[in-house]
Design a protein around this motif. Structure first.
Motif, PDB file in Angstrom:
ATOM      1  N   GLU A   9      76.944 -47.061  22.374  1.00 20.12           N
ATOM      2  CA  GLU A   9      77.953 -48.100  22.614  1.00 20.12           C
ATOM      3  C   GLU A   9      77.514 -49.030  23.741  1.00 20.12           C
ATOM      4  N   ASN A  67      74.460 -49.768  24.582  1.00 17.31           N
ATOM      5  CA  ASN A  67      73.412 -50.632  24.036  1.00 17.31           C
ATOM      6  C   ASN A  67      74.006 -51.748  23.186  1.00 17.31           C
ATOM      7  N   LYS A  68      75.017 -51.408  22.379  1.00 17.63           N
ATOM      8  CA  LYS A  68      75.681 -52.427  21.563  1.00 17.63           C
ATOM      9  C   LYS A  68      76.321 -53.485  22.457  1.00 17.63           C
TER      10      LYS A  68
END
Length: 103
Positions: free
Chosen positions: A40, A42-43
């Motif tokens: 999450e 990284n997103k």
């Protein structure tokens, strides 16, 4: 007594193994959550990067538009000065013609 002590030692080891197993399960669950959080994160970092790029492009566009507007404003100001000069010249010429005509 020795048999009782041995049995107690066996139960203690069994409890310790059970606690160790439960701790290992908790560690594995926490590691799973940590991986999910990392995905999450990284997103979100990717989205933030995309948004930053979009904002940079928007700022660049605004700067270009502002530069063009400033150029237009300066050009209009120069034209206004030229128009004022021409009006003054015309007024002087009209006055000169009137002075010659009246004389």
């Amino acid at each position: 007594a020795a048999a009782a002590a041995g049995a107690e030692e066996g139960r203690r080891r069994a409890r310790a193994k059970d606690r160790a197993r439960r701790l290992e399960e908790k560690i594995m669950a926490l590691q799973g959550h940590l991986r999910e959080i990392e995905v999450e994160r990284n997103k979100l970092e990717m989205l933030v990067g995309e948004e930053e790029e979009a904002l940079r492009m928007q700022a660049r566009n605004h700067a270009e538009i502002t530069f063009k507007i400033q150029g237009e404003v300066e050009a209009r100001a120069r034209l206004q000065v030229e128009a004022d000069d021409l009006r003054h010249q015309l007024a002087r010429q009209v006055s000169a013609v009137a002075a010659v005509t009246c004389a």
